[in-house]
Design a protein around this motif. Sequence first.
Motif, PDB file in Angstrom:
ATOM      1  N   GLU A  25     -12.876  69.068 -18.244  1.00  0.00           N
ATOM      2  CA  GLU A  25     -12.061  68.864 -19.456  1.00  0.00           C
ATOM      3  C   GLU A  25     -11.556  70.150 -20.086  1.00  0.00           C
ATOM      4  N   HIS A  26     -12.120  71.298 -19.690  1.00  0.00           N
ATOM      5  CA  HIS A  26     -11.655  72.580 -20.223  1.00  0.00           C
ATOM      6  C   HIS A  26     -10.459  73.127 -19.443  1.00  0.00           C
ATOM      7  N   ALA A  27     -10.057  72.445 -18.399  1.00  0.00           N
ATOM      8  CA  ALA A  27      -9.045  72.983 -17.479  1.00  0.00           C
ATOM      9  C   ALA A  27      -7.692  73.185 -18.148  1.00  0.00           C
ATOM     10  N   ARG A  28      -7.036  74.273 -17.748  1.00  0.00           N
ATOM     11  CA  ARG A  28      -5.628  74.455 -18.053  1.00  0.00           C
ATOM     12  C   ARG A  28      -4.849  73.842 -16.898  1.00  0.00           C
ATOM     13  N   VAL A  29      -3.705  73.268 -17.201  1.00  0.00           N
ATOM     14  CA  VAL A  29      -2.983  72.488 -16.191  1.00  0.00           C
ATOM     15  C   VAL A  29      -1.595  73.075 -15.949  1.00  0.00           C
ATOM     16  N   GLY A  30      -1.267  73.227 -14.674  1.00  0.00           N
ATOM     17  CA  GLY A  30       0.081  73.627 -14.278  1.00  0.00           C
ATOM     18  C   GLY A  30       0.726  72.518 -13.475  1.00  0.00           C
ATOM     19  N   ILE A  31       2.048  72.547 -13.419  1.00  0.00           N
ATOM     20  CA  ILE A  31       2.804  71.523 -12.703  1.00  0.00           C
ATOM     21  C   ILE A  31       3.811  72.185 -11.776  1.00  0.00           C
ATOM     22  N   ILE A  32       3.854  71.711 -10.542  1.00  0.00           N
ATOM     23  CA  ILE A  32       4.855  72.169  -9.581  1.00  0.00           C
ATOM     24  C   ILE A  32       5.502  70.946  -8.948  1.00  0.00           C
ATOM     25  N   SER A  33       6.823  70.901  -9.012  1.00  0.00           N
ATOM     26  CA  SER A  33       7.568  69.834  -8.349  1.00  0.00           C
ATOM     27  C   SER A  33       8.040  70.367  -7.004  1.00  0.00           C
ATOM     28  N   ALA A  34       7.475  69.810  -5.934  1.00  0.00           N
ATOM     29  CA  ALA A  34       7.833  70.257  -4.589  1.00  0.00           C
ATOM     30  C   ALA A  34       7.927  69.046  -3.680  1.00  0.00           C
ATOM     31  N   SER A  35       8.925  69.054  -2.804  1.00  0.00           N
ATOM     32  CA  SER A  35       9.099  67.926  -1.884  1.00  0.00           C
ATOM     33  C   SER A  35       9.441  68.450  -0.495  1.00  0.00           C
ATOM     34  N   ARG A  36       9.041  67.661   0.494  1.00  0.00           N
ATOM     35  CA  ARG A  36       9.254  68.025   1.889  1.00  0.00           C
ATOM     36  C   ARG A  36      10.421  67.246   2.462  1.00  0.00           C
ATOM     37  N   GLY A  37      11.305  67.967   3.147  1.00  0.00           N
ATOM     38  CA  GLY A  37      12.448  67.318   3.786  1.00  0.00           C
ATOM     39  C   GLY A  37      12.055  66.581   5.042  1.00  0.00           C
ATOM     40  N   LYS A  38      13.029  66.000   5.701  1.00  0.00           N
ATOM     41  CA  LYS A  38      12.786  65.182   6.884  1.00  0.00           C
ATOM     42  C   LYS A  38      12.529  66.038   8.126  1.00  0.00           C
TER      43      LYS A  38
ATOM     44  N   LYS B 107      12.717  69.747  10.629  1.00  0.00           N
ATOM     45  CA  LYS B 107      12.658  71.026   9.927  1.00  0.00           C
ATOM     46  C   LYS B 107      11.623  71.044   8.810  1.00  0.00           C
ATOM     47  N   PHE B 108      11.437  69.908   8.141  1.00  0.00           N
ATOM     48  CA  PHE B 108      10.485  69.792   7.031  1.00  0.00           C
ATOM     49  C   PHE B 108      10.703  70.898   5.995  1.00  0.00           C
ATOM     50  N   GLU B 109      11.956  71.094   5.612  1.00  0.00           N
ATOM     51  CA  GLU B 109      12.264  72.130   4.626  1.00  0.00           C
ATOM     52  C   GLU B 109      11.701  71.737   3.260  1.00  0.00           C
ATOM     53  N   ILE B 110      11.187  72.736   2.530  1.00  0.00           N
ATOM     54  CA  ILE B 110      10.533  72.490   1.254  1.00  0.00           C
ATOM     55  C   ILE B 110      11.473  72.838   0.107  1.00  0.00           C
ATOM     56  N   GLU B 111      11.613  71.899  -0.812  1.00  0.00           N
ATOM     57  CA  GLU B 111      12.420  72.111  -2.006  1.00  0.00           C
ATOM     58  C   GLU B 111      11.502  72.154  -3.218  1.00  0.00           C
ATOM     59  N   MET B 112      11.555  73.247  -3.971  1.00  0.00           N
ATOM     60  CA  MET B 112      10.721  73.416  -5.148  1.00  0.00           C
ATOM     61  C   MET B 112      11.635  73.493  -6.370  1.00  0.00           C
ATOM     62  N   ASN B 113      11.583  72.445  -7.215  1.00  0.00           N
ATOM     63  CA  ASN B 113      12.538  72.322  -8.312  1.00  0.00           C
ATOM     64  C   ASN B 113      12.005  72.781  -9.659  1.00  0.00           C
ATOM     65  N   TYR B 114      10.688  72.725  -9.853  1.00  0.00           N
ATOM     66  CA  TYR B 114      10.134  73.021 -11.180  1.00  0.00           C
ATOM     67  C   TYR B 114       8.760  73.649 -11.013  1.00  0.00           C
ATOM     68  N   VAL B 115       8.533  74.747 -11.712  1.00  0.00           N
ATOM     69  CA  VAL B 115       7.239  75.434 -11.656  1.00  0.00           C
ATOM     70  C   VAL B 115       6.825  75.807 -13.077  1.00  0.00           C
ATOM     71  N   LYS B 116       5.665  75.336 -13.498  1.00  0.00           N
ATOM     72  CA  LYS B 116       5.089  75.705 -14.801  1.00  0.00           C
ATOM     73  C   LYS B 116       3.597  75.916 -14.592  1.00  0.00           C
ATOM     74  N   VAL B 117       3.197  77.174 -14.431  1.00  0.00           N
ATOM     75  CA  VAL B 117       1.823  77.522 -14.087  1.00  0.00           C
ATOM     76  C   VAL B 117       1.278  78.496 -15.122  1.00  0.00           C
ATOM     77  N   PRO B 118       0.083  78.231 -15.687  1.00  0.00           N
ATOM     78  CA  PRO B 118      -0.520  79.192 -16.621  1.00  0.00           C
ATOM     79  C   PRO B 118      -0.982  80.448 -15.898  1.00  0.00           C
ATOM     80  N   GLN B 119      -1.138  81.526 -16.667  1.00  0.00           N
ATOM     81  CA  GLN B 119      -1.630  82.764 -16.072  1.00  0.00           C
ATOM     82  C   GLN B 119      -3.032  82.551 -15.514  1.00  0.00           C
ATOM     83  N   VAL B 120      -3.256  83.043 -14.313  1.00  0.00           N
ATOM     84  CA  VAL B 120      -4.539  82.872 -13.633  1.00  0.00           C
ATOM     85  C   VAL B 120      -5.385  84.127 -13.830  1.00  0.00           C
ATOM     86  N   LYS B 121      -6.646  83.918 -14.263  1.00  0.00           N
ATOM     87  CA  LYS B 121      -7.558  85.029 -14.516  1.00  0.00           C
ATOM     88  C   LYS B 121      -8.514  85.211 -13.333  1.00  0.00           C
TER      89      LYS B 121
END
Length: 232
Positions: A101-114, A117-131
């Motif tokens: 319950e003390h965790a800080r939470v980050g969000i990454i939107s990433a999807s794999r193509g067909k 090639k399985f190309e990766i698309e990363m549309n959104y990144v919100k990550v807290p500073q890592v200690k």
Amino acid sequence: MMEDKRWKGVYSFEDSPFIMEVLTELRDKETDSISFRKGLVKLGRYMGYELTKTMEVEKIKVETPLEETEGVVVKDRRNVVIITVLRAAIPLMEGLIKVLEHARVGIISASRGKAPKFEIEMNYVKVPQVKPEDTVIITDPMIATGSTLIKVIEEVKKYGSPKRLIVLGVLAAPEGISRIKEAHPEVEIFVTKIDRELNEKGYILPGLGDAGDRAFGAPIKVSTLPQMHTLE
């Protein structure tokens, strides 16, 4: 929890009858979205409990109403960052955060193509500073080709060097685990079960289908939406 001898730092929960029962329900094609999401929450919570067994513990003194006794504090539980890979990992994160319950939470939107090639698309990144004292847990239900997680791990490393870097999922294919360990050997991987293989489309077999679609519904293609007409 048992370590897979094929890799260092890779663990599954195939020795847990309860977890295998939850996984069986998730695999069933007749399981509806509500039950599927609840199953993912259960797995996240249970795996959170199991992860605390691998964390640093400090012994402390505590006063009961009757006398002093010895207790423990799970020190690492106070320094956790959970990275949620949208969208299928949301229920897993919900379960995990009930324990961490003390965790800080980050969000990454990433999807794999067909395939192939399985190309990766990363549309959104919100990550807290890592200690340096942090345990970073990246949640993604399906570790298939490993392509998405390799990119996500690379992105997360830009925010700092943690004490531990963990990938937590429901199912994994051996091919995906091998690719992740080759690219990031220090990463620990925890999954409920390691399945047999990938098919030609990059899906895990026997698997459970697309976890995001089963949890939240398949996305509607723009071409299938009703046409809107303006009045002149």
